[in-house]
Design a protein around this motif. Structure first.
Motif, mmCIF file in Angstrom:
data_model
loop_
_atom_site.group_PDB
_atom_site.id
_atom_site.type_symbol
_atom_site.label_atom_id
_atom_site.label_comp_id
_atom_site.label_asym_id
_atom_site.label_seq_id
_atom_site.Cartn_x
_atom_site.Cartn_y
_atom_site.Cartn_z
ATOM 1 N N VAL A 1 14.815 12.466 4.777
ATOM 2 C CA VAL A 1 15.400 11.164 4.441
ATOM 3 C C VAL A 1 16.495 11.380 3.407
ATOM 4 N N SER A 2 17.564 10.618 3.555
ATOM 5 C CA SER A 2 18.721 10.804 2.676
ATOM 6 C C SER A 2 19.496 9.502 2.581
ATOM 7 N N LEU A 3 20.405 9.480 1.604
ATOM 8 C CA LEU A 3 21.285 8.322 1.447
ATOM 9 C C LEU A 3 22.508 8.533 2.329
ATOM 10 N N GLY A 4 22.740 7.627 3.274
ATOM 11 C CA GLY A 4 23.890 7.761 4.162
ATOM 12 C C GLY A 4 25.174 7.312 3.487
ATOM 13 N N ASP A 5 26.311 7.553 4.174
ATOM 14 C CA ASP A 5 27.619 7.122 3.647
ATOM 15 C C ASP A 5 27.658 5.614 3.441
ATOM 16 N N ASP A 6 26.800 4.914 4.196
ATOM 17 C CA ASP A 6 26.770 3.453 4.083
ATOM 18 C C ASP A 6 25.795 2.992 3.002
ATOM 19 N N ASP A 7 25.359 3.941 2.122
ATOM 20 C CA ASP A 7 24.441 3.613 1.022
ATOM 21 C C ASP A 7 23.083 3.139 1.503
ATOM 22 N N ASP A 8 22.746 3.442 2.735
ATOM 23 C CA ASP A 8 21.442 3.035 3.273
ATOM 24 C C ASP A 8 20.588 4.290 3.501
ATOM 25 N N LEU A 9 19.309 4.076 3.734
ATOM 26 C CA LEU A 9 18.374 5.173 3.937
ATOM 27 C C LEU A 9 18.449 5.657 5.385
ATOM 28 N N THR B 1 6.291 -0.855 7.450
ATOM 29 C CA THR B 1 6.720 -0.213 6.206
ATOM 30 C C THR B 1 8.014 -0.840 5.729
ATOM 31 N N GLY B 2 8.022 -1.299 4.497
ATOM 32 C CA GLY B 2 9.249 -1.804 3.889
ATOM 33 C C GLY B 2 9.916 -0.713 3.069
ATOM 34 N N TYR B 3 11.202 -0.909 2.792
ATOM 35 C CA TYR B 3 11.884 0.050 1.914
ATOM 36 C C TYR B 3 12.890 -0.688 1.047
ATOM 37 N N ALA B 4 13.236 -0.033 -0.060
ATOM 38 C CA ALA B 4 14.279 -0.559 -0.940
ATOM 39 C C ALA B 4 15.088 0.619 -1.455
ATOM 40 N N VAL B 5 16.360 0.398 -1.682
ATOM 41 C CA VAL B 5 17.234 1.391 -2.325
ATOM 42 C C VAL B 5 17.802 0.725 -3.563
ATOM 43 N N GLY B 6 17.769 1.438 -4.683
ATOM 44 C CA GLY B 6 18.278 0.834 -5.913
ATOM 45 C C GLY B 6 18.414 1.845 -7.026
ATOM 46 N N HIS B 7 18.457 1.324 -8.254
ATOM 47 C CA HIS B 7 18.621 2.164 -9.441
ATOM 48 C C HIS B 7 17.405 1.967 -10.332
ATOM 49 N N LEU B 8 16.901 3.069 -10.875
ATOM 50 C CA LEU B 8 15.819 2.946 -11.862
ATOM 51 C C LEU B 8 16.455 2.601 -13.196
ATOM 52 N N VAL B 9 16.110 1.452 -13.695
ATOM 53 C CA VAL B 9 16.644 1.021 -14.985
ATOM 54 C C VAL B 9 15.440 0.830 -15.901
ATOM 55 N N GLY B 10 15.235 1.798 -16.816
ATOM 56 C CA GLY B 10 14.050 1.743 -17.674
ATOM 57 C C GLY B 10 12.800 1.772 -16.815
ATOM 58 N N ASP B 11 11.997 0.745 -16.922
ATOM 59 C CA ASP B 11 10.720 0.711 -16.201
ATOM 60 C C ASP B 11 10.769 -0.169 -14.955
ATOM 61 N N GLU C 1 0.857 -1.180 0.000
ATOM 62 C CA GLU C 1 0.000 0.000 0.000
ATOM 63 C C GLU C 1 0.895 1.231 0.000
ATOM 64 N N CYS C 2 0.343 2.320 -0.526
ATOM 65 C CA CYS C 2 1.002 3.631 -0.417
ATOM 66 C C CYS C 2 2.466 3.593 -0.850
ATOM 67 N N VAL C 3 2.756 2.945 -1.965
ATOM 68 C CA VAL C 3 4.142 2.919 -2.460
ATOM 69 C C VAL C 3 4.566 4.345 -2.794
ATOM 70 N N ASP C 4 5.767 4.687 -2.379
ATOM 71 C CA ASP C 4 6.355 5.995 -2.694
ATOM 72 C C ASP C 4 7.715 5.722 -3.323
ATOM 73 N N VAL C 5 8.008 6.388 -4.431
ATOM 74 C CA VAL C 5 9.288 6.218 -5.113
ATOM 75 C C VAL C 5 9.890 7.599 -5.275
ATOM 76 N N PHE C 6 11.151 7.775 -4.901
ATOM 77 C CA PHE C 6 11.743 9.115 -4.996
ATOM 78 C C PHE C 6 13.251 9.020 -5.176
ATOM 79 N N PRO C 7 13.839 10.040 -5.848
ATOM 80 C CA PRO C 7 15.289 10.031 -6.051
ATOM 81 C C PRO C 7 16.029 10.368 -4.766
ATOM 82 N N LEU C 8 17.193 9.741 -4.588
ATOM 83 C CA LEU C 8 18.019 9.983 -3.403
ATOM 84 C C LEU C 8 19.297 10.730 -3.758
ATOM 85 N N GLY C 9 19.506 11.014 -5.058
ATOM 86 C CA GLY C 9 20.802 11.540 -5.497
ATOM 87 C C GLY C 9 21.762 10.380 -5.723
ATOM 88 N N HIS C 10 22.947 10.703 -6.271
ATOM 89 C CA HIS C 10 23.971 9.683 -6.545
ATOM 90 C C HIS C 10 23.407 8.559 -7.426
#
Ligand code: DQQ
Length: 477
Positions: free
Chosen positions: A306-314, A236-246, A209-218
């Motif tokens: 919310v931001s991307l930390g030095d450890d590449d985590d949210l 609430t779950g989360y994921a960090v990754g790269h948008l590749v096409g769709d 539910e309520c999926v949110d997708v947003f850029p983190l920079g880098h």
């Protein structure tokens, strides 16, 4: 009970003036003013699907802490054929070439939810006109078990929309659509599907539910989602990754807030300073009857950057505006080898407080923080932190939080990576809300002390090495 007499109602967290509040919706800043819409039942302190209606409440603020309540912004239409006859469910606010536009889920009991539009020509966003073409999008065929909630953004000449879903035999999913005009949408496929590692999803029977997708920079994107299982709003779950096409190519995933159901359905927005600000729904831990008696249910979390930390985590941190509420300062300086085992006791801090400290713990060393403590220790909420290998483990024990029977008093457990260097410990208490941030990892909860003298704080370090230095502030607001 009147608002002024209610010791549980938060001060600088948004609550409904009367009735029920759940998900934050349509978060935005326009011309300096922050708008928070929210799922709202103005007639009862239960979700509108149980009794009453599901509408959009509306409040504005210039600092994200003091909110002015505006009239209800969206109400379901009453006609038998109305696409939102049984509720205006969650959605977002976008700017369609200068026209403020809401994309929300119109609910029809027995038929499910469909995306709908409403526009406003009011600079204060008080009045909205629903699109006669509603609903504007049908779910893609085959296997969709749940389909609602919207994340909409602009990419080049195209609008993109993610609708949260459940897929038969799969579980949660974020389904991607594209449109030139917000009215006609083409299905592009799943942006992501569950179950994702570390998110506690079981797969079949789950939906997002309520999926949110947003850029983190880098070059990175984040995705957050409510994990829903057979009608239960779990965490609430989360994921960090790269948008590749769709699709979102996912590098890491997990549970966003260790308070689990106490931080649900978050939504984020980019404010005018360029901060990515996230707000979630702090669900209640008390009964419907207790909420009815109080006259309100549900609070929005403190807005978090919310931001991307030095450890590449949210990472999450309360907005810096919170510091404007700080009043009386109570210094904290404890050294385990000097003060170990001796509790620093701060009386009458109040029921709104902000603890900000640098914390370093030797392996095995422990810090215990007593929050909302009565002078005789009959009631207190215990935050406990311990260095364990490469982690700081922390728990919030609520079994001594209240003498009242009824509220949920289970212990909540979090963890943060730890390499021995000092980390920031932040705790915000606002009446019945408690929000803890350990090295940027949040744990949100609700507590309901029964006594009005539950306003002390204690800090105690174990004799093993460690140090905590900082301040506890009494907060106004
Ligand atoms: N709440 C809304 C839905 C959403 C759920 C209904 C999450 O749109 O999926 O009030 O709490």
């Amino acid at each position: 009970m009147s608002t002024a007499d209610d010791p549980q109602r938060p001060g600088f967290h948004l609550t409904a003036p009367y009735g029920w509040l759940n998900d934050p919706n349509g978060l935005a800043q326009r011309d300096g003013t922050f708008h928070a819409f929210y799922q709202h039942n103005p007639y009862a302190c239960v979700h509108g699907d149980v009794r009453g209606v599901t509408a959009w409440g509306h409040a504005t603020s210039t600092d994200l802490l003091h909110w002015d309540h505006l009239p209800v912004a969206l109400l379901p239409d009453t006609g038998e054929d109305a696409p939102d006859r049984d509720g205006c469910w969650s959605g977002v606010l976008v700017d369609d070439h200068g026209t403020p536009t809401l994309v929300y889920s119109g609910n029809r009991r027995g038929e499910g939810q469909r995306p709908c539009l409403a526009t406003s020509d009011d600079p204060d966003l008080r009045t909205w006109t629903k699109d006669p073409g509603n609903p504007v999008l049908d779910p893609p065929p085959d296997g969709v078990t749940e389909f609602r909630d919207h994340c909409v953004w602009r990419e080049g000449d195209e609008w993109r929309q993610v609708v949260s879903a459940g897929l038969d035999g799969v579980g949660g999913a974020a389904l991607l659509f594209g449109s030139a005009d917000l009215h006609s949408w083409a299905y592009r496929g799943p942006l992501a599907t569950g179950p994702l590692p570390g998110t506690g999803e079981t797969g079949d029977g789950d939906a997002w539910e309520c999926v949110d997708v947003f850029p983190l920079g880098h070059g990175r994107h984040a995705m957050t989602f409510g994990v829903w299982r057979e009608g239960r709003t779990l965490w609430t779950g989360y994921a960090v990754g790269h948008l590749v096409g769709d699709t979102l190519s996912i590098d890491r995933s997990g549970v966003l807030d260790a308070g689990l159901r106490y931080f649900y359905a978050p939504q984020s927005f980019l404010d005018e300073r360029g901060r990515r600000v996230m707000v979630g729904w702090l669900q209640e831990g008390r009964s419907d009857e207790a909420c009815e008696e109080a006259g309100w249910s549900g609070a929005l979390s403190v807005p978090r950057v919310v931001s991307l930390g030095d450890d590449d985590d949210l990472h999450s941190a309360p907005v810096e505006e919170v510091a404007t509420l700080r009043g009386e300062a109570h210094p904290v300086d404890l050294d385990g080898s000097r003060d170990g085992g001796r509790a620093l006791s701060l009386d009458r801090v109040g029921v709104r407080l902000d603890l900000e400290a640098e914390l370093a713990l030797e392996p095995g060393a422990e810090l215990e923080v007593g929050l909302r403590r009565t002078p005789d220790d009959a009631e207190r909420t215990l935050l406990h932190l311990q260095a364990c290998g490469s982690e700081l483990r922390f728990t919030l024990a609520r079994d001594q939080s209240t003498l009242e029977p009824g509220p949920d008093t289970s212990t909540l457990r979090g963890r943060a990576p730890y390499d021995g260097r000092p980390v920031t410990l932040r705790v915000l208490v606002d009446h019945s809300t408690v929000e803890v941030f350990v090295a940027g990892r949040p744990l949100s909860a609700r507590v309901y002390p029964s006594r009005s003298d539950a306003e002390g704080v204690t800090l105690e370090l174990s004799p093993a090495g460690g140090r905590v230095t900082g301040t506890v502030w009494t907060l106004s607001g």
